[in-house]
Design a protein around this motif. Structure first.
Motif, mmCIF file in Angstrom:
data_model
loop_
_atom_site.group_PDB
_atom_site.id
_atom_site.type_symbol
_atom_site.label_atom_id
_atom_site.label_comp_id
_atom_site.label_asym_id
_atom_site.label_seq_id
_atom_site.Cartn_x
_atom_site.Cartn_y
_atom_site.Cartn_z
ATOM 1 N N THR A 58 1.078 -1.172 -0.652
ATOM 2 C CA THR A 58 0.602 -0.067 0.363
ATOM 3 C C THR A 58 0.398 1.311 -0.058
ATOM 4 O O THR A 58 2.011 1.380 1.011
ATOM 5 N N ARG A 59 0.712 1.698 -0.912
ATOM 6 C CA ARG A 59 1.042 2.998 -0.502
ATOM 7 C C ARG A 59 0.499 4.679 -0.621
ATOM 8 O O ARG A 59 -0.621 4.529 -1.586
ATOM 9 N N THR A 60 0.383 5.491 0.285
ATOM 10 C CA THR A 60 -0.797 5.742 0.248
ATOM 11 C C THR A 60 0.156 7.791 0.098
ATOM 12 O O THR A 60 1.229 7.804 0.690
ATOM 13 N N MET A 61 -0.675 8.590 -0.545
ATOM 14 C CA MET A 61 -0.106 10.082 -0.379
ATOM 15 C C MET A 61 -0.957 11.012 -0.864
ATOM 16 O O MET A 61 -2.328 11.349 -1.047
ATOM 17 N N GLU A 62 -0.050 12.168 -0.357
ATOM 18 C CA GLU A 62 -1.798 13.682 -0.607
ATOM 19 C C GLU A 62 -1.524 13.951 -1.323
ATOM 20 O O GLU A 62 -0.496 13.879 -2.575
ATOM 21 N N LEU A 63 -2.936 14.801 -1.880
ATOM 22 C CA LEU A 63 -3.084 14.094 -3.333
ATOM 23 C C LEU A 63 -2.530 16.034 -3.449
ATOM 24 O O LEU A 63 -1.762 15.910 -5.272
ATOM 25 N N THR A 64 -1.594 16.571 -3.123
ATOM 26 C CA THR A 64 -1.180 18.379 -3.015
ATOM 27 C C THR A 64 0.362 17.944 -3.722
ATOM 28 O O THR A 64 0.902 18.369 -4.260
ATOM 29 N N LYS A 65 0.788 16.623 -3.509
ATOM 30 C CA LYS A 65 2.436 16.400 -3.656
ATOM 31 C C LYS A 65 2.352 15.530 -5.400
ATOM 32 O O LYS A 65 3.589 15.900 -5.590
ATOM 33 N N ILE A 66 1.185 15.421 -6.062
ATOM 34 C CA ILE A 66 0.838 14.658 -7.068
ATOM 35 C C ILE A 66 1.198 16.382 -7.763
ATOM 36 O O ILE A 66 0.637 16.918 -7.934
ATOM 37 N N GLN A 67 2.246 15.774 -9.087
ATOM 38 C CA GLN A 67 3.403 16.689 -9.928
ATOM 39 C C GLN A 67 2.435 17.164 -11.206
ATOM 40 O O GLN A 67 1.986 18.081 -11.738
ATOM 41 N N ASP A 68 2.009 15.654 -11.313
ATOM 42 C CA ASP A 68 1.439 15.471 -12.801
ATOM 43 C C ASP A 68 0.781 14.476 -13.108
ATOM 44 O O ASP A 68 0.793 13.157 -13.062
ATOM 45 N N VAL A 69 -0.059 14.771 -14.295
ATOM 46 C CA VAL A 69 -1.245 13.651 -14.122
ATOM 47 C C VAL A 69 -1.061 13.248 -16.205
ATOM 48 O O VAL A 69 -1.562 14.385 -16.448
ATOM 49 N N ARG A 70 -0.500 12.031 -16.428
ATOM 50 C CA ARG A 70 -0.676 11.646 -17.798
ATOM 51 C C ARG A 70 -2.207 10.846 -17.608
ATOM 52 O O ARG A 70 -1.630 10.000 -17.726
ATOM 53 N N VAL A 71 -2.246 10.911 -19.463
ATOM 54 C CA VAL A 71 -3.104 9.667 -19.701
ATOM 55 C C VAL A 71 -2.296 9.306 -20.902
ATOM 56 O O VAL A 71 -2.331 10.640 -22.327
ATOM 57 N N ASP A 72 -2.386 7.804 -21.041
ATOM 58 C CA ASP A 72 -1.814 7.264 -22.265
ATOM 59 C C ASP A 72 -2.550 6.709 -23.181
ATOM 60 O O ASP A 72 -3.020 5.788 -22.565
ATOM 61 N N GLN A 73 -3.028 6.729 -24.081
ATOM 62 C CA GLN A 73 -3.647 5.779 -25.219
ATOM 63 C C GLN A 73 -3.839 5.665 -25.785
ATOM 64 O O GLN A 73 -3.038 6.493 -27.248
ATOM 65 N N THR A 74 -3.217 4.347 -27.191
ATOM 66 C CA THR A 74 -3.475 3.558 -27.832
ATOM 67 C C THR A 74 -4.566 3.692 -28.513
ATOM 68 O O THR A 74 -5.147 4.278 -28.399
ATOM 69 N N LEU A 75 -4.441 3.342 -30.073
ATOM 70 C CA LEU A 75 -5.872 3.714 -30.699
ATOM 71 C C LEU A 75 -6.986 3.085 -30.342
ATOM 72 O O LEU A 75 -7.761 3.127 -30.587
ATOM 73 N N GLY A 76 -5.991 1.560 -30.194
ATOM 74 C CA GLY A 76 -7.836 0.206 -29.870
ATOM 75 C C GLY A 76 -8.296 0.995 -28.556
ATOM 76 O O GLY A 76 -9.106 0.948 -28.270
ATOM 77 N N GLN A 77 -6.960 1.122 -27.769
ATOM 78 C CA GLN A 77 -7.653 1.863 -26.721
ATOM 79 C C GLN A 77 -8.739 3.197 -26.448
ATOM 80 O O GLN A 77 -9.933 3.124 -25.850
ATOM 81 N N ARG A 78 -8.262 4.214 -27.209
ATOM 82 C CA ARG A 78 -8.797 4.714 -28.036
ATOM 83 C C ARG A 78 -10.631 4.572 -28.131
ATOM 84 O O ARG A 78 -11.569 5.253 -27.630
ATOM 85 N N MET A 79 -10.802 3.272 -28.602
ATOM 86 C CA MET A 79 -11.978 3.193 -29.850
ATOM 87 C C MET A 79 -12.955 2.958 -28.258
ATOM 88 O O MET A 79 -14.265 2.332 -28.323
ATOM 89 N N LEU A 80 -12.230 2.102 -27.900
ATOM 90 C CA LEU A 80 -12.809 1.525 -26.195
ATOM 91 C C LEU A 80 -13.286 2.024 -25.055
ATOM 92 O O LEU A 80 -13.029 1.547 -23.558
ATOM 93 N N ASP A 81 -12.505 3.626 -25.306
ATOM 94 C CA ASP A 81 -12.366 4.909 -24.194
ATOM 95 C C ASP A 81 -11.553 3.951 -22.936
ATOM 96 O O ASP A 81 -12.414 4.495 -21.891
#
Length: 170
Positions: free
Chosen positions: A118-141
């Motif tokens: 288990t890893r717990t952290m404060e939301l204020t410590k998050i510096q970057d949120v990134r979403v990566d999608q391939t073509l197949g993943q985009r088609m399936l959302d």
């Protein structure tokens, strides 16, 4: 007494400050309860795989019955969809092993069953949120959600989650 119950809930529940009536206490409690979000790997591909294996097994059985197969070894072809079902069942169980929970001010990443990490952290410590999608993943959302945090082990990746852009906005 109902009013006493609601007023005690208002004092002890961390999200609610002062509640003037039962309705506002109830609404504050529901808002705090719904602030909790759990993210897991998508089950869309696994369901599609189950469907494909079952259709393949039915197709093989119908074909072998229609040609009036006398060789019993041909029925071993049904091991192909059976093996696929076993692989999918393992992936389905593994899907349940990883969970990302977003609380009011914290983020909790849990992995494992018998030995749990288990890893717990404060939301204020998050510096970057990134979403990566391939073509197949985009088609399936679905897509991969990466969270960059300050510190040594700085990246958390949740693979193939449903609606990753909405999860990133949360």
């Amino acid at each position: 007494d109902v009013e006493t119950h609601w007023n005690q809930r208002a004092r002890t529940f961390p999200c609610s400050n002062l509640c003037n009536d039962r309705w506002s206490c109830d609404q504050r409690w529901l808002q705090c309860y719904h602030a909790r979000v759990e993210l897991r790997t998508s089950v869309k591909i696994i369901k599609f795989g189950y469907l494909l294996c079952i259709l393949l097994a039915i197709g093989i059985a119908v074909y072998l019955l229609s040609i009036h197969n006398e060789d019993q070894r041909m029925w071993a072809l049904l091991l192909i969809p059976a093996l696929g079902l076993i692989i999918l069942a393992v992936r389905h169980m593994r899907r349940r092993l990883i969970k990302l929970t977003i609380l009011d001010d914290r983020l909790r990443y849990e992995a494992g069953v018998l030995s749990k990490s288990t890893r717990t952290m404060e939301l204020t410590k998050i510096q970057d949120v990134r979403v990566d999608q391939t073509l197949g993943q985009r088609m399936l959302d679905i897509g991969n959600l990466s969270l960059e945090t300050a510190g040594e082990s700085s990246r958390i990746v949740m693979r193939s989650i449903d609606n990753p852009h909405a999860a990133a906005d949360r």
